[in-house]
Design an enzyme around this catalytic site. Structure first.
Site, PDB file in Angstrom:
ATOM      1  N   ALA A  83       0.811  -1.213   0.000  1.00 43.52           N
ATOM      2  CA  ALA A  83       0.000   0.000   0.000  1.00 43.52           C
ATOM      3  C   ALA A  83       0.845   1.264   0.000  1.00 43.52           C
ATOM      4  O   ALA A  83       0.438   2.293  -0.543  1.00 43.52           O
ATOM      5  CB  ALA A  83      -0.947  -0.004   1.202  1.00 43.52           C
ATOM      6  N   GLN A 194      -6.312  -1.138   5.412  1.00 48.23           N
ATOM      7  CA  GLN A 194      -6.933  -1.768   6.577  1.00 48.23           C
ATOM      8  C   GLN A 194      -8.333  -2.305   6.301  1.00 48.23           C
ATOM      9  O   GLN A 194      -8.932  -2.936   7.167  1.00 48.23           O
ATOM     10  CB  GLN A 194      -7.008  -0.757   7.729  1.00 48.23           C
ATOM     11  N   HIS A 216      -0.449  -8.018   3.318  1.00 46.51           N
ATOM     12  CA  HIS A 216      -0.103  -8.501   4.661  1.00 46.51           C
ATOM     13  C   HIS A 216      -1.036  -7.977   5.750  1.00 46.51           C
ATOM     14  O   HIS A 216      -0.905  -8.345   6.907  1.00 46.51           O
ATOM     15  CB  HIS A 216       1.360  -8.189   4.987  1.00 46.51           C
ATOM     16  N   CYS A 341       4.788   2.244  11.733  1.00 45.41           N
ATOM     17  CA  CYS A 341       5.705   3.148  11.037  1.00 45.41           C
ATOM     18  C   CYS A 341       6.273   4.205  11.978  1.00 45.41           C
ATOM     19  O   CYS A 341       7.230   4.890  11.638  1.00 45.41           O
ATOM     20  CB  CYS A 341       4.995   3.838   9.874  1.00 45.41           C
TER      21      CYS A 341
END
Length: 399
Positions: A83, A194, A216, A341
């Site tokens: 993404a 998400q 993932h 992140c």
């Protein structure tokens, strides 16, 4: 050197993973399919020989699976590394394409709670003279529709609004957003990393132009994702960021990771198939967790849109407790304070700060996300351990 020594079964049995928004394990069926594919279909899909064309057909079959999972056409799916890359291609590629055709629109509208892979490309474009307008959000993370209507006009090139937030789980009103974007002729992009497998996704009903996906986050492999473009690259004009091959309709050159793509296809198929049952089950586990925790502990605030958030998502602020210290006192649990992140950065979550939380409150917030493997027994254990750890920390801070 990292510790790569085997983890004992006993140690693995003690650990409880509660960070499913950061990543999910590969579904066993996905992992098995990828192992077989890697062993048998290793040829370059661009090769003209039989083995290469067999691998190419497998990629196209996976493209169909991903497309079907979101209600798209296969030719509208462009595979990427995830993404983050899809968001960059969508935002930077749309801006580059607009410049190349002499487009005068120079405004991009997004949210202050977006993932950094949206905010950073927008920041890059700001240095190139684009106007980046951040639409404010309410305390629950829902965007301010009235403010968005004021921000989107005929100068707007792109509106980029996440489907659901990765920290607090808040789901955005994308149908309303798309109506505003369409009224002014602006492109609409959504980071839906998400959403796949957690929410029903119907791109036609929602009116997107560009959509970013990640494997993932839905029990597929890491390092693979997709960008959906309405009508394909010609329908939603996006310029490539890299050059050197004609792969993925010229938009994303490079030899495709065929095994990962095949795994993504299977993961997307399973995610769409299991979404209703998964959502119901994870919502029940999350509600049980919060009810038990709130019944035993005071001084807890829930963050996000409580009636409109991702199933399994729970963001909790513990008054008077440092979240990092809390995690350190929960050694059997894999938890996080914010988006992965942000790991290792001293700054508090930009998402929580945008909601109006103080710095102290942001540092006292824990992100918990339940997933397909989570059991009721794990939820109950988490409640008991968190209660003990919070009580311990609060006692120590008061003495």
């Amino acid at each position: 050197m990292p510790d790569l020594s085997p983890v004992s079964d006993a140690r693995k049995a003690r650990r409880i993973y509660l960070d499913y928004h950061a990543s999910t394990p590969c579904d066993p069926a996905v992992a098995a399919l990828m192992r077989r594919f890697e062993a048998q279909e290793f040829a370059n899909p661009a090769s003209a020989h039989v083995a290469g064309q067999r691998a190419a057909r497998s990629i196209e079959a996976a493209r169909e699976q991903v497309a079907e999972a979101v209600g798209a056409l296969p030719e509208e799916i462009i595979f990427s590394s995830g993404a983050t890359e899809s968001n960059n291609i969508a935002i930077l590629g749309a801006a580059t394409a607009a410049q190349e055709r002499g487009e005068l629109r120079r405004r991009i509208v997004t949210l202050p709670i977006e993932h950094p892979s949206v905010l950073a490309p927008c920041g890059h474009l700001a240095k190139r003279g684009y106007e980046i307008a951040l639409c404010p959000v309410h305390r629950d993370g829902r965007l301010d529709i009235g403010a968005l209507e004021e921000l989107v006009d005929e100068t707007t090139l792109l509106v980029s609004i996440q489907a659901a937030n990765n920290e607090i789980g808040t789901i955005q009103p994308l149908r309303e957003v798309s109506e505003i974007a369409q009224k002014h002729g602006a492109l609409l992009h959504s980071d839906a990393a998400q959403a796949l497998g957690k929410l029903p996704l119907d791109i036609e009903a929602l009116g997107f132009d560009l959509l970013s996906l990640s494997a993932h986050k839905c029990y597929g492999p890491k390092g693979i994702g997709a960008l959906w473009l309405r009508g394909g690259p010609r329908g939603a004009p996006v310029a490539p960021l890299c050059f050197g091959g004609g792969h993925e309709q010229g938009l994303r050159p490079g030899t495709p990771n065929a095994a990962a793509i095949v795994g993504f296809g299977e993961a997307a198929r399973l995610a769409a198939e299991r979404q209703p049952n998964d959502a119901q089950r994870l919502s029940a586990l999350r509600d049980r967790f919060e009810a038990l925790l709130l019944g035993k502990l005071g001084g807890i605030t829930r963050n996000g849109a409580l009636d409109n958030r991702l199933p399994g998502a729970s963001s909790l602020t513990f008054e008077g407790v440092d979240a990092d210290a809390l995690i350190a006192n929960l050694p059997e649990f894999d938890l996080s304070t914010a988006s992965a992140c942000h790991s290792g950065t001293p700054e508090p979550s930009h998402v929580l700060r945008a909601l109006g939380l103080t710095q102290a409150q942001a540092y006292s917030t824990l992100r918990i996300a339940f997933g397909r493997p989570t059991t009721e027994e794990e939820v109950d254990r988490a409640v008991n351990h968190i209660c003990d750890a919070v009580a311990h920390l609060r006692y120590n801070s008061s003495n």
